[in-house]
Design a protein around this motif. Structure first.
Motif, PDB file in Angstrom:
ATOM      1  N   GLU A  46     -37.811 -47.333 -21.229  1.00 22.43           N
ATOM      2  CA  GLU A  46     -36.974 -46.800 -22.297  1.00 22.43           C
ATOM      3  C   GLU A  46     -37.485 -45.449 -22.760  1.00 22.43           C
ATOM      4  O   GLU A  46     -36.714 -44.533 -23.034  1.00 22.43           O
ATOM      5  CB  GLU A  46     -36.930 -47.781 -23.468  1.00 22.43           C
ATOM      6  N   GLN A  47     -38.819 -45.312 -22.870  1.00 18.57           N
ATOM      7  CA  GLN A  47     -39.389 -44.048 -23.316  1.00 18.57           C
ATOM      8  C   GLN A  47     -39.130 -42.937 -22.306  1.00 18.57           C
ATOM      9  O   GLN A  47     -39.038 -41.764 -22.664  1.00 18.57           O
ATOM     10  CB  GLN A  47     -40.894 -44.203 -23.553  1.00 18.57           C
ATOM     11  N   GLN A  48     -39.015 -43.317 -21.028  1.00 12.39           N
ATOM     12  CA  GLN A  48     -38.833 -42.319 -19.992  1.00 12.39           C
ATOM     13  C   GLN A  48     -37.388 -41.841 -19.883  1.00 12.39           C
ATOM     14  O   GLN A  48     -37.105 -40.838 -19.253  1.00 12.39           O
ATOM     15  CB  GLN A  48     -39.295 -42.886 -18.647  1.00 12.39           C
ATOM     16  N   LYS A  49     -36.456 -42.585 -20.492  1.00 15.25           N
ATOM     17  CA  LYS A  49     -35.061 -42.187 -20.433  1.00 15.25           C
ATOM     18  C   LYS A  49     -34.845 -40.870 -21.166  1.00 15.25           C
ATOM     19  O   LYS A  49     -35.398 -40.642 -22.235  1.00 15.25           O
ATOM     20  CB  LYS A  49     -34.165 -43.265 -21.042  1.00 15.25           C
ATOM     21  N   GLN A  50     -34.044 -40.016 -20.595  1.00 17.21           N
ATOM     22  CA  GLN A  50     -33.756 -38.722 -21.208  1.00 17.21           C
ATOM     23  C   GLN A  50     -32.484 -38.808 -22.049  1.00 17.21           C
ATOM     24  O   GLN A  50     -31.440 -39.251 -21.585  1.00 17.21           O
ATOM     25  CB  GLN A  50     -33.579 -37.654 -20.121  1.00 17.21           C
ATOM     26  N   ILE A  51     -32.592 -38.414 -23.314  1.00 22.32           N
ATOM     27  CA  ILE A  51     -31.420 -38.372 -24.182  1.00 22.32           C
ATOM     28  C   ILE A  51     -30.632 -37.115 -23.880  1.00 22.32           C
ATOM     29  O   ILE A  51     -31.193 -36.042 -23.661  1.00 22.32           O
ATOM     30  CB  ILE A  51     -31.856 -38.410 -25.659  1.00 22.32           C
ATOM     31  N   ASP A  52     -29.327 -37.231 -23.833  1.00 24.61           N
ATOM     32  CA  ASP A  52     -28.443 -36.106 -23.543  1.00 24.61           C
ATOM     33  C   ASP A  52     -28.525 -35.096 -24.685  1.00 24.61           C
ATOM     34  O   ASP A  52     -28.067 -35.365 -25.799  1.00 24.61           O
ATOM     35  CB  ASP A  52     -27.011 -36.607 -23.366  1.00 24.61           C
ATOM     36  N   MET A  53     -29.106 -33.932 -24.400  1.00 22.04           N
ATOM     37  CA  MET A  53     -29.311 -32.934 -25.443  1.00 22.04           C
ATOM     38  C   MET A  53     -28.004 -32.270 -25.882  1.00 22.04           C
ATOM     39  O   MET A  53     -27.967 -31.592 -26.901  1.00 22.04           O
ATOM     40  CB  MET A  53     -30.304 -31.875 -24.955  1.00 22.04           C
ATOM     41  N   THR A  54     -26.939 -32.457 -25.121  1.00 23.26           N
ATOM     42  CA  THR A  54     -25.644 -31.888 -25.510  1.00 23.26           C
ATOM     43  C   THR A  54     -24.844 -32.851 -26.382  1.00 23.26           C
ATOM     44  O   THR A  54     -23.736 -32.514 -26.810  1.00 23.26           O
ATOM     45  CB  THR A  54     -24.814 -31.522 -24.271  1.00 23.26           C
ATOM     46  N   MET A  55     -25.395 -34.017 -26.650  1.00 25.98           N
ATOM     47  CA  MET A  55     -24.681 -35.010 -27.459  1.00 25.98           C
ATOM     48  C   MET A  55     -24.534 -34.508 -28.900  1.00 25.98           C
ATOM     49  O   MET A  55     -25.488 -34.011 -29.488  1.00 25.98           O
ATOM     50  CB  MET A  55     -25.454 -36.331 -27.450  1.00 25.98           C
ATOM     51  N   PRO A  56     -23.355 -34.629 -29.484  1.00 27.31           N
ATOM     52  CA  PRO A  56     -23.169 -34.225 -30.882  1.00 27.31           C
ATOM     53  C   PRO A  56     -24.102 -35.016 -31.794  1.00 27.31           C
ATOM     54  O   PRO A  56     -24.341 -36.200 -31.575  1.00 27.31           O
ATOM     55  CB  PRO A  56     -21.701 -34.573 -31.153  1.00 27.31           C
ATOM     56  N   LEU A  57     -24.594 -34.355 -32.830  1.00 28.44           N
ATOM     57  CA  LEU A  57     -25.524 -35.011 -33.740  1.00 28.44           C
ATOM     58  C   LEU A  57     -24.923 -36.258 -34.384  1.00 28.44           C
ATOM     59  O   LEU A  57     -25.641 -37.218 -34.662  1.00 28.44           O
ATOM     60  CB  LEU A  57     -25.962 -34.033 -34.838  1.00 28.44           C
TER      61      LEU A  57
END
Length: 243
Positions: A46-57
């Motif tokens: 889970e920690q290694q998963k990358q969060i989509d930085m283009t996702m709206p806040l």
């Protein structure tokens, strides 16, 4: 392979991780130890998963956290007394978590005075190695955020390193520089930010009370960020990097 052989394989594996003695008896016994190994692998993934930085806040899950501790330095024996967290989306609290923690040493009188946590309150609370598993399971999968979050991270990472020889690698943010960025003024403490925004905190210096107040503060900050066209995680990190 005999059950005795399996037992000693598990014991040696956990000893190699240098897990503290008080936790090892729970970790190397039968099915529970296997569940611990599976949980640890799941946490790391889970920690290694990358969060989509283009996702709206307003679509990102921000997980607000707070800990009450006996001091500022886990390396010098200070301990966690309480942990709280709230999962929020678009400033709305979706789910909350709270637990007291039974420390190894007596609670200093000035800490009891500040937090209201007395020895009798924690005598039946879980030990840290028990409580932290449910806390970590709750906070994974989002962006962790808090006010002066470095304090909480130091205790979290001390636990992870002591028990698992790993550290928190998922994304996190500190509310203080965000508040100072949008208002162009210093907010040296959570109290200063809450006072400025007119947010009351009836249970100040309690983990769940502070998380509730920070959830209100974060809702206000999100609106201010969006009004300044800071609409995605990438926008937010870029704006913070230019301070």
């Amino acid at each position: 392979m005999s059950e005795r052989h399996r037992f000693w394989q598990r014991a040696l594996r956990f000893l190699s991780l240098e897990i503290p003695r008080e936790a090892s008896s729970a970790f190397i016994g039968g099915e529970h130890s296997l569940q611990q190994e599976m949980w640890l692998r799941s946490l790391r993934k889970e920690q290694q998963k990358q969060i989509d930085m283009t996702m709206p806040l307003d679509e990102v899950m921000f997980i607000i956290i707070d800990m009450e501790t006996t001091g500022f330095s886990p390396q010098h024996g200070d301990e966690i007394l309480a942990m709280a967290a709230a999962k929020t989306v678009n400033g709305i609290v979706k789910e909350t978590y709270f637990t007291l923690v039974c420390p190894e040493k007596a609670i200093p009188p000035h800490i009891s005075s500040l937090t209201g946590i007395q020895a009798e309150d924690v005598q039946h609370a879980p030990r840290l190695w028990e409580a932290m598993r449910s806390f970590l399971s709750f906070i994974h999968g989002g962006v962790m955020i808090g006010y002066h979050i470095g304090h909480d991270l130091s205790f979290l990472n001390h636990f992870l390193w002591t028990y698992y020889r790993t550290k928190w690698t998922a994304r996190f943010l500190d509310m203080q520089p965000i508040a100072e960025m949008v208002r162009h003024r210093p907010f040296p403490s959570l109290d200063a930010a809450l006072q400025y925004y007119g947010i009351s905190c009836e249970k100040r210096h309690t983990a769940d009370g502070d998380v509730q107040a920070m959830a209100e503060l974060w809702d206000r900050l999100l609106e201010e960020l969006k009004s300044r066209n800071i609409e995605t995680l990438n926008d937010l990190y870029s704006a913070l990097s230019m301070r």
